[in-house]
Design an enzyme around this catalytic site. Structure first.
Site, short mmCIF file in Angstrom:
data_model
loop_
_atom_site.label_atom_id
_atom_site.label_comp_id
_atom_site.label_asym_id
_atom_site.label_seq_id
_atom_site.Cartn_x
_atom_site.Cartn_y
_atom_site.Cartn_z
N ASP A 1 -3.45 4.66 16.02
CA ASP A 1 -4.69 5.25 15.74
C ASP A 1 -4.78 5.93 14.31
OD1 ASP A 1 -6.81 4.96 17.96
OD2 ASP A 1 -5.10 5.56 18.86
N GLU B 1 0.57 -14.89 -5.59
CA GLU B 1 -0.53 -13.88 -5.86
C GLU B 1 -1.26 -14.41 -7.09
OE1 GLU B 1 0.54 -9.72 -5.59
OE2 GLU B 1 2.66 -9.99 -5.25
N SER C 1 12.95 -11.62 4.27
CA SER C 1 13.25 -12.87 3.50
C SER C 1 14.59 -13.22 3.61
CB SER C 1 12.78 -12.50 2.15
OG SER C 1 13.15 -13.72 1.36
N ASP D 1 0.17 6.06 18.48
CA ASP D 1 0.43 6.16 16.94
C ASP D 1 -0.14 4.84 16.31
OD1 ASP D 1 1.86 3.69 17.80
OD2 ASP D 1 3.82 4.67 17.62
N SER E 1 -7.20 -4.65 -8.30
CA SER E 1 -6.66 -3.51 -7.78
C SER E 1 -7.85 -2.53 -6.84
CB SER E 1 -6.14 -2.43 -9.10
OG SER E 1 -5.84 -1.08 -8.47
N HIS F 1 -6.11 -5.62 -3.76
CA HIS F 1 -4.42 -5.27 -3.58
C HIS F 1 -4.24 -4.42 -2.33
CE1 HIS F 1 -2.08 -7.64 -6.43
NE2 HIS F 1 -0.95 -7.23 -6.03
N TYR G 1 3.83 -14.10 -8.84
CA TYR G 1 2.39 -14.02 -9.33
C TYR G 1 1.96 -15.43 -9.83
CZ TYR G 1 1.39 -9.19 -8.81
OH TYR G 1 0.99 -7.89 -8.19
#
Length: 676
Positions: free
Chosen positions: A614, A448, A135, A612, A286, A234, A484
């Site tokens: 898998d 969110e 960011s 890596d 969740s 989530h 949120y």
């Protein structure tokens, strides 16, 4: 809950149905109204000693890879109007405004005006198991110790590559839509807040979850080439104790469809089947079904990740196989930037019918509590409980104004992120977008949304657009990120989600109003006027994370030396573990490559059977002493693995004192996998 046997039976049924799909539903349509393309690329960032994005846990730094992260792109071009829409789903915690801006610049340089802010939608799966620091705003870099250029570049490069691949693979095709309900992959983690919403609204979600899964199947010449699933839960199956990079449950769902069912080999396939698993409105959803971190259905976070991912994949496979509804109609889009810190909201969009305004961004004391069901904070605050001491500390350190406190209402303001100098700690000029694909509409949000926030926006847009509410989906984590989005009623209880709703109690109605303006423009075929542009802070980034000074092997060893070797023989279900002398993974991210291979001897050749990316492998990096480090590579042998001779190969890179980076290879002893 499903037993493992039941899960296996469901998976087999879905796989069989999907394999037959093109033949079963070929009668559904003959027209190919779109030009379609799909693409995918690696976006895995720094695999060691970079803070992970999601839990804001300072001690949670990357230390290896369980699964690589990927960007998956879909391009839909209207054959009649030539209008295109680009949808990209990334295995990241967020899509930051910096990522959005950088991708758009790259696309403009390559494609001119073809792909732009109006028609490019970039959304995150919200995994909490990826490296952070991508960011340009301080709030999302603080616990990462600043901006991480290599990880940022990996994400931007991979997204652009995925779009390039989708563009190159464009061909006449069609899109099938099917929707159904998945009820065993989420639970509401904030029921007291949810239950404050009007009873008539709550009736839309009798189980207090949003079970709607929507699956788009992309076909060229009647053959499925990709699929996009949208469902809210989530990306927190992996806990804040995990330090391995992972796409979490949606990453596993994509891997399961692509690799296990479509046979994709990521490093070699030039035109892979692309299966993306996106979010809609998961703010209070969740995957931890026992409502505590790493718990439910099992007490093992890796197994929970697999099971919740498998449930999404199985449902998506089944819906895709049974699709008979063609998307028909125009590709269209509207987009504008809105300053969310100062929106005047009409009473037509507020629960009390009165006008209100949004506020400059601020976090409340309950933000410090974290989500106790998914990722609790350091214990200095509790969800839904007043914390005058923390508010006083915030007031002493940050001096939030009285007008800001009044605007945020019941929120105990602790950090006035929108008023920080010289720049706000989070963006306030934010992209809102509405994308039409035939009779399906995708409304994007840079945050969110809870399921009720999403539902109220969907219901409003459906009314304006004159369609059923199921034909409008809210897609969170898109094009930017600002915490949120709760309804005013949910905000009033100040659970974690309410304390993290940055723009005050009327954030959700403001988004509802502003998106409705886009819908009205679309219905009236009028252009959307955009007078704002977000600031670009590429100029002003800092990094406090130490880099790689140099690598040294242990005395008497060389890079690639085997420090702990494999045993001589194994069977399916066993785990092979090998330790190698290694260099720092930051020296070379090996994007679109691998730090390891499991190889099988076939004739006189060694053939890679896993890497890596898998599920069966894990690559752990450990600093052992000073500049010395080790790579622990494990492979849990899958059922059905052919008997034969195998070995594990480690690929690494070491940096010497003058900064030269040299690649090396280490190879284990040969071991046998016995027949079952």
């Amino acid at each position: 809950m499903h037993t493992p046997r039941r899960l296996s039976m469901l998976a087999a049924t879905a796989a069989t149905a999907w394999a037959l799909m093109p033949h079963q539903i070929a009668h559904a349509a003959t027209a190919q109204p779109y030009q379609l393309g799909v693409g995918m690329s690696d976006i895995t960032g720094e695999a060691a000693e970079v803070g992970m994005m999601g839990y804001a846990e300072l001690s949670q730094k990357t230390a290896g890879i369980h699964q690589r992260l990927r960007a998956r792109a879909f391009i839909v071009q209207d054959a009649a109007t030539q209008k295109s829409a680009v949808i990209v789903i990334t295995d990241t915690g967020l899509v930051t405004q910096s990522i959005h801006q950088a991708v758009l610049k790259r696309l403009a340089a390559k494609y001119g005006a073809l792909y732009n802010a109006q028609n490019v939608l970039i959304s995150a799966t919200h995994t909490h198991a990826g490296p952070g620091g991508y960011s340009h705003y301080a709030l999302y870099n603080i616990t990462i110790l600043g901006f991480q250029q290599k990880t940022f570049n990996a994400i931007v490069d991979g997204i652009v590559e995925a779009i390039d691949q989708a563009h190159q693979r464009k061909a006449p095709g069609d899109i099938l839509l099917n929707q159904g309900e998945l009820t065993n992959a989420s639970r509401n983690r904030s029921t007291p807040a949810f239950r404050l919403n009007a009873a008539a609204d709550r009736a839309a979600f009798p189980q207090e979850i949003d079970p709607l899964m929507s699956v788009l199947t992309f076909r060229q010449g009647g053959k499925a080439v990709g699929a996009l699933s949208l469902f809210p839960t989530h990306g927190t199956s992996m806990t804040n104790q995990n330090k391995l990079i992972s796409g979490d449950n949606k990453g596993y769902a994509a891997y399961h469809w692509e690799h296990e069912h479509a046979g994709v080999r990521y490093r070699t396939d030039k035109a892979p089947f692309v299966a993306a698993f996106a979010q809609t409105n998961p703010g209070d959803m969740s995957p931890n079904l026992n409502l505590k971190p790493g718990s439910g259905p099992t007490e093992d976070e890796f197994e929970n990740t697999r099971i919740i991912g498998l449930r999404q994949a199985d449902k998506a496979l089944s819906l895709s196989a049974q699709s008979t509804t063609l998307l028909q109609g125009a590709v269209d889009y509207r987009m504008r930037y809105v300053d969310m810190s100062q929106v005047t909201v009409s009473g037509a969009y507020t629960p009390d019918g009165k006008p209100h305004t949004t506020c400059p961004a601020a976090l409340g004391t309950s933000f410090a509590a974290g989500s106790e069901e998914d990722g609790p904070g350091p214990g200095i605050a509790k969800e839904g409980q007043s914390n005058p001491f923390l508010a006083a500390v915030g007031g002493f350190v940050f001096w939030p104004s009285e007008s800001l406190r009044q605007c945020h209402g019941v929120k105990e303001v602790v950090i006035p992120v929108g008023d920080m100098k010289p720049y706000p700690w989070s963006p306030e000029v934010l992209p809102l977008q509405l994308v039409r694909l035939g009779q399906l509409y995708l409304a994007t949000l840079p945050g969110e949304p809870t399921i009720m926030s999403g539902y109220r926006i969907r219901r409003q847009l459906a009314q304006t657009l004159g369609v059923d509410v199921k034909q409008v989906l809210v897609v969170g984590y898109t094009n930017a990120y600002t915490q949120y989005i709760t309804t005013p009623e949910e905000y009033s209880i100040q659970d974690y989600e309410g304390g993290s709703t940055l723009f005050g109690p009327y954030t959700q109605p403001a988004y509802q109003q502003e998106l409705d303006k886009l819908a009205r423009d679309m219905v009236n075929s009028t252009p959307t006027i955009n007078n704002l542009q977000p600031r670009d802070l590429n100029c002003c980034q800092m990094n406090f994370q130490t880099g790689v000074l140099m690598d040294l092997p242990a005395f008497g060893k060389r890079f690639g030396s085997v420090l702990k070797d494999a045993s001589g023989s194994y069977k399916a279900g066993d785990t092979v573990s090998v330790r190698f002398q290694t260099g720092h993974p930051k020296n070379n991210l090996r994007r679109n490559g691998s730090f390891l291979e499991v190889q099988r001897q076939v004739g006189g050749n060694w053939v890679a059977v896993a890497d890596d990316g898998d599920w069966s492998t894990r690559y752990r990096w450990t600093r052992t002493f000073g500049a010395e480090s080790a790579a622990d590579i494990s492979w849990t042998i899958p059922a059905g693995t052919p008997a034969g001779s195998y070995r594990i190969v480690h690929y690494g890179d070491a940096k010497n004192l003058i900064g030269t980076i040299t690649s090396f290879t280490g190879t284990s002893s040969v071991f046998q996998v016995q027949a079952n």
